[in-house]
Design an enzyme around this catalytic site. Structure first.
Site, PDB file in Angstrom:
ATOM      1  N   THR A  13       0.838  -1.194   0.000  1.00 33.44           N
ATOM      2  CA  THR A  13       0.000   0.000   0.000  1.00 33.44           C
ATOM      3  C   THR A  13       0.878   1.252   0.000  1.00 33.44           C
ATOM      4  O   THR A  13       2.010   1.239   0.460  1.00 33.44           O
ATOM      5  CB  THR A  13      -0.940   0.014   1.211  1.00 33.44           C
ATOM      6  OG1 THR A  13      -0.176   0.133   2.429  1.00 33.44           O
ATOM      7  CG2 THR A  13      -1.777  -1.249   1.262  1.00 33.44           C
ATOM      8  N   GLY A  14       0.325   2.325  -0.549  1.00 35.46           N
ATOM      9  CA  GLY A  14       1.071   3.578  -0.600  1.00 35.46           C
ATOM     10  C   GLY A  14       2.382   3.420  -1.330  1.00 35.46           C
ATOM     11  O   GLY A  14       3.433   3.803  -0.817  1.00 35.46           O
ATOM     12  N   SER A  15       2.328   2.896  -2.559  1.00 36.74           N
ATOM     13  CA  SER A  15       3.563   2.446  -3.210  1.00 36.74           C
ATOM     14  C   SER A  15       3.834   3.089  -4.561  1.00 36.74           C
ATOM     15  O   SER A  15       4.566   2.548  -5.374  1.00 36.74           O
ATOM     16  CB  SER A  15       3.534   0.927  -3.361  1.00 36.74           C
ATOM     17  OG  SER A  15       2.269   0.464  -3.798  1.00 36.74           O
ATOM     18  N   THR A  16       3.271   4.280  -4.800  1.00 33.92           N
ATOM     19  CA  THR A  16       3.600   4.978  -6.037  1.00 33.92           C
ATOM     20  C   THR A  16       4.933   5.713  -5.927  1.00 33.92           C
ATOM     21  O   THR A  16       5.490   6.159  -6.938  1.00 33.92           O
ATOM     22  CB  THR A  16       2.505   5.984  -6.419  1.00 33.92           C
ATOM     23  OG1 THR A  16       2.329   6.924  -5.355  1.00 33.92           O
ATOM     24  CG2 THR A  16       1.181   5.264  -6.683  1.00 33.92           C
ATOM     25  N   GLY A  18       8.530   6.543  -2.888  1.00 33.65           N
ATOM     26  CA  GLY A  18       9.147   6.361  -1.580  1.00 33.65           C
ATOM     27  C   GLY A  18       9.437   4.928  -1.198  1.00 33.65           C
ATOM     28  O   GLY A  18       9.765   4.091  -2.041  1.00 33.65           O
ATOM     29  N   ILE A  19       9.325   4.649   0.093  1.00 36.90           N
ATOM     30  CA  ILE A  19       9.629   3.317   0.623  1.00 36.90           C
ATOM     31  C   ILE A  19       8.709   2.277   0.002  1.00 36.90           C
ATOM     32  O   ILE A  19       9.144   1.169  -0.323  1.00 36.90           O
ATOM     33  CB  ILE A  19       9.497   3.322   2.165  1.00 36.90           C
ATOM     34  CG1 ILE A  19      10.610   4.164   2.794  1.00 36.90           C
ATOM     35  CG2 ILE A  19       9.544   1.893   2.713  1.00 36.90           C
ATOM     36  CD1 ILE A  19      10.439   4.400   4.286  1.00 36.90           C
ATOM     37  N   GLY A  20       7.447   2.615  -0.166  1.00 36.93           N
ATOM     38  CA  GLY A  20       6.505   1.661  -0.742  1.00 36.93           C
ATOM     39  C   GLY A  20       6.894   1.249  -2.143  1.00 36.93           C
ATOM     40  O   GLY A  20       6.844   0.066  -2.496  1.00 36.93           O
ATOM     41  N   SER A 147       7.906   3.144  12.360  1.00 36.20           N
ATOM     42  CA  SER A 147       8.945   4.172  12.373  1.00 36.20           C
ATOM     43  C   SER A 147       9.669   4.129  13.707  1.00 36.20           C
ATOM     44  O   SER A 147       9.101   3.686  14.718  1.00 36.20           O
ATOM     45  CB  SER A 147       8.316   5.555  12.178  1.00 36.20           C
ATOM     46  OG  SER A 147       9.237   6.596  12.451  1.00 36.20           O
ATOM     47  N   TYR A 160       1.860  11.899  14.743  1.00 37.61           N
ATOM     48  CA  TYR A 160       2.445  10.857  13.897  1.00 37.61           C
ATOM     49  C   TYR A 160       3.047   9.748  14.745  1.00 37.61           C
ATOM     50  O   TYR A 160       2.814   8.557  14.497  1.00 37.61           O
ATOM     51  CB  TYR A 160       3.515  11.487  13.008  1.00 37.61           C
ATOM     52  CG  TYR A 160       4.368  10.510  12.238  1.00 37.61           C
ATOM     53  CD1 TYR A 160       3.883   9.894  11.087  1.00 37.61           C
ATOM     54  CD2 TYR A 160       5.675  10.231  12.631  1.00 37.61           C
ATOM     55  CE1 TYR A 160       4.673   9.012  10.358  1.00 37.61           C
ATOM     56  CE2 TYR A 160       6.468   9.363  11.918  1.00 37.61           C
ATOM     57  CZ  TYR A 160       5.966   8.750  10.778  1.00 37.61           C
ATOM     58  OH  TYR A 160       6.762   7.872  10.060  1.00 37.61           O
TER      59      TYR A 160
END
Length: 270
Positions: A13-16, A18-20, A147, A160
């Site tokens: 998820t959230g993989s367009t 960065g880390i994803g 994190s 956060y």
């Protein structure tokens, strides 16, 4: 060590970006079929296009869905009802200049709740769908991207940090729930990383102060993460390497763990 994930289907998820994205690429290079995710079809389609062009051997597809909502999660699992690997990476942060307790007192409810919905509930919603199916098959991997802020709560990003601590509780609890099934659940804890959110923040800080991005990163570390042992930001690939390993057969004896890729920021051994 050769990680072979041929025949496995992975969701990140959230993989367009960065880390994803680095994780999706790493899983794909290890042989997994990968489904990436972002909020908008435009970003998802472009990321899929770029990744196919760069790694033509990877079997990759994408699903656009806002996983901060129950409706978005429902739509996602309807489009991808099964998976062997789930990386709960999607998340965001509000990076604020902290000058005192008044700054914490000024954080509105919608910031607290919005971060919780995206950073925590997205992983809860997807895990409760995919985990039972993994247990039925006798194999599966779930990874929460938490994190170092989850164990080293930052005053400048208190809301956060709260969500990242919550992810650790969910991850450990789910690992306990699936004990002995062949399914593992773990959390990975990055430290300061050149990801999209923090990278953009550093670029803006550098421009505002007339310095290089590297100098801005060093200023961030000295002011807010002075205990860093590597004394630099990690790359997204360095974090993804830990995630990909955690998803592998070789990591079958690791479950319920909080695996740090924090550059030594957190000053304790366990």
């Amino acid at each position: 060590m050769k990680i072979d994930l041929n025949g496995r289907l992975a969701i990140v998820t959230g993989s367009t970006a960065g880390i994803g994205r680095a994780t999706a690429e790493g899983l794909g290079r290890a042989g997994a079929s990968v489904i990436i995710n972002g909020r908008t079809a435009t970003r998802v389609d472009e990321a899929v296009r770029q990744m196919r062009a760069t790694f033509p051997s990877i079997d990759i597809s994408g699903i656009a869905a806002d996983l901060s909502t129950a409706d978005g999660a429902t739509a996602f699992v309807a489009a991808a009802p099964d998976a062997d690997i789930l990386v709960n990476n999607v998340g965001t942060a509000f990076i604020r200049d902290y000058k005192g307790i008044a700054d914490i007192a000024a954080i509105p409810d919608e910031d607290w709740l919005g971060l919780f919905q995206l950073n925590v509930m997205s992983g809860v919603r997807l895990s409760r769908h995919y985990l039972p199916r993994m247990v039925d098959k006798g194999w599966g991997r779930v990874v929460f991207v938490s994190s170092e802020s989850g164990v080293n709560t930052p005053k400048e990003m208190l809301d956060y940090g709260m969500t990242k601590t919550a992810q650790l509780a969910v991850s450990r609890g789910l690992a306990e729930a699936v004990a002995g099934t062949g399914v593992t659940v773990n959390a990975v804890l990055p430290g300061p990383t050149r990801s999209e959110i923090l990278g953009d923040y550093m670029a803006k800080q550098a421009e505002a102060n007339g310095i290089t991005v590297e100098e801005a990163e060093q200023g961030f570390l000295q002011a807010l993460r002075p205990t860093s042992l590597i004394q630099r930001f990690a790359t997204t690939d360095e974090v993804a390497n830990m995630i990909v390993y955690t998803c592998s057969e070789q990591a079958s004896a690791t479950s319920g763990a909080a695996l740090r890729v924090d550059g030594g920021v957190v000053r304790f051994v366990a």
